[in-house]
Design a protein around this motif. Structure first.
Motif, mmCIF file in Angstrom:
data_model
loop_
_atom_site.group_PDB
_atom_site.id
_atom_site.type_symbol
_atom_site.label_atom_id
_atom_site.label_comp_id
_atom_site.label_asym_id
_atom_site.label_seq_id
_atom_site.Cartn_x
_atom_site.Cartn_y
_atom_site.Cartn_z
ATOM 1 N N LYS A 158 3.651 4.740 -22.598
ATOM 2 C CA LYS A 158 4.048 3.336 -22.555
ATOM 3 C C LYS A 158 3.670 2.677 -21.236
ATOM 4 C CE LYS A 158 7.902 3.643 -25.813
ATOM 5 N NZ LYS A 158 9.354 3.422 -26.021
ATOM 6 N N ASP A 159 3.282 1.386 -21.311
ATOM 7 C CA ASP A 159 3.118 0.511 -20.163
ATOM 8 C C ASP A 159 4.417 -0.255 -19.962
ATOM 9 O OD1 ASP A 159 0.523 1.369 -20.005
ATOM 10 O OD2 ASP A 159 -0.384 -0.621 -20.127
ATOM 11 N N GLY A 160 4.516 -0.975 -18.852
ATOM 12 C CA GLY A 160 5.717 -1.761 -18.605
ATOM 13 C C GLY A 160 5.414 -3.081 -17.926
ATOM 14 N N PHE A 161 6.231 -4.105 -18.243
ATOM 15 C CA PHE A 161 6.097 -5.416 -17.606
ATOM 16 C C PHE A 161 7.501 -5.991 -17.427
ATOM 17 C CE2 PHE A 161 5.310 -10.140 -18.106
ATOM 18 C CZ PHE A 161 4.783 -10.311 -16.839
ATOM 19 N N GLY A 162 7.740 -6.610 -16.285
ATOM 20 C CA GLY A 162 9.056 -7.192 -16.055
ATOM 21 C C GLY A 162 9.088 -8.058 -14.813
ATOM 22 N N PHE A 163 10.245 -8.670 -14.585
ATOM 23 C CA PHE A 163 10.432 -9.461 -13.367
ATOM 24 C C PHE A 163 11.824 -9.215 -12.802
ATOM 25 C CE2 PHE A 163 11.326 -12.550 -16.875
ATOM 26 C CZ PHE A 163 12.662 -12.842 -16.598
ATOM 27 N N ARG A 164 11.976 -9.529 -11.518
ATOM 28 C CA ARG A 164 13.256 -9.394 -10.833
ATOM 29 C C ARG A 164 13.489 -10.616 -9.946
ATOM 30 N NH1 ARG A 164 13.483 -8.496 -5.510
ATOM 31 N NH2 ARG A 164 11.583 -7.895 -4.407
ATOM 32 N N PHE A 165 14.754 -10.773 -9.530
ATOM 33 C CA PHE A 165 15.139 -11.897 -8.679
ATOM 34 C C PHE A 165 15.553 -11.399 -7.298
ATOM 35 C CE2 PHE A 165 16.703 -12.936 -13.065
ATOM 36 C CZ PHE A 165 15.674 -13.813 -13.379
ATOM 37 N N ASN A 166 15.602 -12.328 -6.336
ATOM 38 C CA ASN A 166 16.118 -11.997 -5.009
ATOM 39 C C ASN A 166 17.607 -12.308 -4.894
ATOM 40 O OD1 ASN A 166 15.899 -14.834 -4.988
ATOM 41 N ND2 ASN A 166 15.628 -14.880 -2.772
ATOM 42 N N ARG A 167 18.195 -12.916 -5.943
ATOM 43 C CA ARG A 167 19.627 -13.195 -5.996
ATOM 44 C C ARG A 167 20.059 -13.131 -7.451
ATOM 45 N NH1 ARG A 167 21.336 -17.942 -3.519
ATOM 46 N NH2 ARG A 167 23.018 -18.076 -5.042
ATOM 47 N N ARG A 168 21.303 -12.827 -7.689
ATOM 48 C CA ARG A 168 21.790 -12.725 -9.054
ATOM 49 C C ARG A 168 21.812 -14.085 -9.737
ATOM 50 N NH1 ARG A 168 24.115 -7.770 -10.230
ATOM 51 N NH2 ARG A 168 24.519 -6.452 -8.409
ATOM 52 N N VAL A 169 21.563 -14.073 -11.044
ATOM 53 C CA VAL A 169 21.632 -15.286 -11.859
ATOM 54 C C VAL A 169 22.563 -15.006 -13.038
ATOM 55 C CG1 VAL A 169 19.265 -15.930 -11.239
ATOM 56 C CG2 VAL A 169 19.694 -14.655 -13.362
ATOM 57 N N ILE A 170 22.964 -16.061 -13.728
ATOM 58 C CA ILE A 170 23.702 -15.906 -14.980
ATOM 59 C C ILE A 170 22.678 -15.876 -16.102
ATOM 60 C CG2 ILE A 170 25.401 -16.909 -16.539
ATOM 61 C CD1 ILE A 170 26.791 -18.098 -14.134
ATOM 62 N N ASN A 171 22.527 -14.710 -16.690
ATOM 63 C CA ASN A 171 21.504 -14.423 -17.703
ATOM 64 C C ASN A 171 22.111 -14.680 -19.079
ATOM 65 O OD1 ASN A 171 19.882 -13.152 -19.605
ATOM 66 N ND2 ASN A 171 19.766 -11.200 -18.524
ATOM 67 N N ARG A 172 21.536 -15.645 -19.826
ATOM 68 C CA ARG A 172 22.079 -16.009 -21.132
ATOM 69 C C ARG A 172 21.322 -15.400 -22.304
ATOM 70 N NH1 ARG A 172 27.233 -17.750 -20.462
ATOM 71 N NH2 ARG A 172 27.359 -19.296 -18.795
ATOM 72 N N VAL A 173 20.015 -15.243 -22.166
ATOM 73 C CA VAL A 173 19.199 -14.734 -23.266
ATOM 74 C C VAL A 173 17.851 -14.316 -22.697
ATOM 75 C CG1 VAL A 173 18.353 -17.053 -23.834
ATOM 76 C CG2 VAL A 173 18.254 -15.259 -25.572
ATOM 77 N N VAL A 174 17.235 -13.282 -23.276
ATOM 78 C CA VAL A 174 15.915 -12.845 -22.828
ATOM 79 C C VAL A 174 15.084 -12.474 -24.042
ATOM 80 C CG1 VAL A 174 16.501 -10.393 -22.539
ATOM 81 C CG2 VAL A 174 14.704 -11.402 -21.132
ATOM 82 N N GLU A 175 13.777 -12.694 -23.942
ATOM 83 C CA GLU A 175 12.875 -12.410 -25.055
ATOM 84 C C GLU A 175 11.476 -12.155 -24.506
ATOM 85 O OE1 GLU A 175 11.390 -15.132 -28.678
ATOM 86 O OE2 GLU A 175 13.524 -14.622 -28.786
#
Length: 275
Positions: free
Chosen positions: A140-157
């Motif tokens: 498997k390959d992988g792709f993603g992102f990250r933040f430098n501060r926490r956020v309120i995550n409501r939905v991801v797709e």
């Protein structure tokens, strides 16, 4: 028309790299976004928006007219320089963006990648046993992102697509939408997916030629800055990405083998909310 005047903004940097050219930034930001759970109707709208983003190629900053036609406007920095390819030279990772949906009054982060198609680089990692049959390219390959501060995550797709366009109607792979993120938190989101190659010499195709991940988030406080970093990991032969997590300080990638893989990172996307 959703256009906005621009002014000079602080330079944006690559994670751990030198400062780049200054970028243009909207003069003002939209009002507060919603801070309530995502309704089923909004989730369906979010799905349509992410599917639309998956149909765009390259840097979203070059598609502002199409975005506006769908009620979308970029509110994070729009670079005045061309997207920077990763050091391996085979894949482009535009910096992630924050967009505002003027119809749903929601903010969301989106990150994308695209393999450079002029030479079908992924073709050289394949080892199919026979022509005209799709085969796995390593694990498997992988792709993603990250933040430098926490956020309120409501939905991801997410959506990953093959080399399909109007000039290549013989494409073997369309788009698919993985349903189980590897990571899905206030610190970011990642996906792992099995990459497959259709290895014919005349019309090869690759199911992870392009991809996009979007996350609906609550608006950040006035005057605060959010940085977003994306990363792609690719393996071939017997190498597979076995784990992919994020934290506010970096990415965690685990590989089945120390050989036959590489990792590519984007420049940072930056959103400083002016009020």
């Amino acid at each position: 028309m959703l256009g906005a005047a621009t002014m000079a903004a602080p330079a944006t940097t690559t994670e751990g790299a030198a400062t780049l050219d200054a970028v243009a930034k909207p003069r003002s930001d939209f009002g507060g976004g919603k801070s309530t759970p995502v309704s089923p109707r909004e989730r369906r709208s979010f799905h349509r928006v992410n599917s639309f983003l998956a149909s765009l190629s390259g840097d979203l900053g070059a598609h502002r007219r199409e975005l506006a036609e769908h009620g979308l406007q970029i509110v994070s920095d729009i670079p005045t320089i061309a997207p920077t390819a990763t050091d391996n030279g085979d894949i482009s990772l535009p910096r992630p963006y924050v967009l505002y949906n003027t119809q749903q009054h929601r903010y969301f982060v989106t990150a994308s990648f695209e393999w450079k198609s002029s030479a079908d680089y992924w073709y050289f990692d394949g080892n199919c046993s026979s022509a005209d049959n799709a085969c796995n390219v390593g694990g498997k390959d992988g792709f993603g992102f990250r933040f430098n501060r926490r956020v309120i995550n409501r939905v991801v797709e997410a959506a990953f697509c093959g080399r399909d366009n109007v000039g290549r109607n013989w494409s073997q792979f369309g788009c698919f939408e993985p349903t189980n993120p590897e990571e899905n938190s206030s610190q970011g989101a990642t996906y792992r997916a099995q990459d497959k190659l259709y290895e014919t010499v005349v019309n090869p195709d690759y199911n992870l030629h392009t991809g996009v991940i979007s996350m609906g988030i609550d608006v950040i406080p006035c005057g605060r800055t959010l940085q977003i970093f994306s990363r792609y990991g690719h393996g071939w032969d017997d190498t597979s990405l076995t784990g992919f997590d994020v934290s506010l300080s970096g990415f965690g990638m685990q590989w089945s083998d120390s050989d036959d893989h590489w990792v590519a990172s984007s420049q940072s996307g930056t959103w400083t909310r002016a009020c």
